[in-house]
Design a protein around this motif. Structure first.
Motif, short mmCIF file in Angstrom:
data_model
loop_
_atom_site.label_atom_id
_atom_site.label_comp_id
_atom_site.label_asym_id
_atom_site.label_seq_id
_atom_site.Cartn_x
_atom_site.Cartn_y
_atom_site.Cartn_z
N LEU A 124 0.83 -1.21 0.00
CA LEU A 124 0.00 0.00 0.00
C LEU A 124 0.86 1.26 0.00
CD1 LEU A 124 -2.61 -1.20 2.62
CD2 LEU A 124 -2.92 -1.09 0.15
N VAL A 125 2.16 1.10 0.15
CA VAL A 125 3.09 2.24 0.13
C VAL A 125 3.41 2.55 -1.33
CG1 VAL A 125 5.32 3.13 0.92
CG2 VAL A 125 4.04 1.54 2.35
N HIS A 126 2.57 3.41 -1.93
CA HIS A 126 2.69 3.67 -3.37
C HIS A 126 3.98 4.38 -3.75
CE1 HIS A 126 -1.22 2.09 -4.26
NE2 HIS A 126 -1.72 2.77 -3.25
N ASN A 127 4.51 5.25 -2.88
CA ASN A 127 5.74 5.92 -3.25
C ASN A 127 6.91 4.94 -3.34
OD1 ASN A 127 5.48 5.83 -0.39
ND2 ASN A 127 7.08 7.36 -0.18
N ALA A 128 6.82 3.81 -2.67
CA ALA A 128 7.84 2.78 -2.79
C ALA A 128 7.88 2.24 -4.21
CB ALA A 128 7.58 1.64 -1.81
N ILE A 129 6.72 1.96 -4.75
CA ILE A 129 6.63 1.43 -6.11
C ILE A 129 7.09 2.49 -7.11
CG2 ILE A 129 5.06 0.52 -7.86
CD1 ILE A 129 3.39 -0.55 -5.38
N ASP A 130 6.68 3.73 -6.90
CA ASP A 130 7.11 4.82 -7.77
C ASP A 130 8.62 4.99 -7.75
OD1 ASP A 130 4.45 5.30 -8.43
OD2 ASP A 130 4.24 6.96 -7.02
N ASP A 131 9.20 4.99 -6.54
CA ASP A 131 10.66 5.13 -6.42
C ASP A 131 11.37 3.96 -7.09
OD1 ASP A 131 10.27 7.44 -4.99
OD2 ASP A 131 10.98 6.64 -3.07
#
Length: 135
Positions: A111-118
């Motif tokens: 659910l940590v979307h910025n992880a996927i984006d990074d």
């Protein structure tokens, strides 16, 4: 549209929807989280109301993404090298495999979307997620 709405839910909402905790337990965990400066899942596990496997299975079911136990997976070094130790530690990410140019990663909390984006930015690859217990 429904799937993207589900991805925006927070962990506590997913666990309530799965019937693993109720609103009162979530409120207690939120209060403890503020004092302890820990992640919500860690607090719930320490409260002994749910274990990390239950959390991971609930996320897997609610988001319709694979559940994986890392103890059962052999990951080649060439795949592990896709993600720096710093990024892997920061977001609790383990690269699992590469399929048709897409990097499949296991995460304790997808659910940590910025992880996927990074990760997408750093690897310059499309990313797919699986969920794995914290421990």
């Amino acid at each position: 549209m429904q799937k993207s709405q589900q991805k925006r839910k927070r962990l506590g909402e997913l666990l309530i929807d799965a019937g693993l905790i109720d609103q009162k337990i979530l409120e207690d965990a939120l209060a403890a989280q503020k004092v302890q400066d820990k992640k919500r899942g860690e607090v719930l596990v320490e409260m002994e109301v749910v274990d990390d496997i239950g959390i991971a299975r609930a996320i897997s079911s609610q988001l319709n993404i694979p559940f994986v136990r890392l103890a059962n997976v052999n990951i080649p070094e060439t795949i592990i090298s896709h993600v720096s130790q710093e990024l892997a530690t920061k977001y609790e990410i383990i690269p699992l495999k590469e399929v048709k140019g897409r990097l499949i990663v296991a995460m304790a909390n997808p659910l940590v979307h910025n992880a996927i984006d990074d990760l997408r930015f750093v690897t310059q690859q499309s990313i797919a997620t699986a969920v794995s217990p914290m421990n």
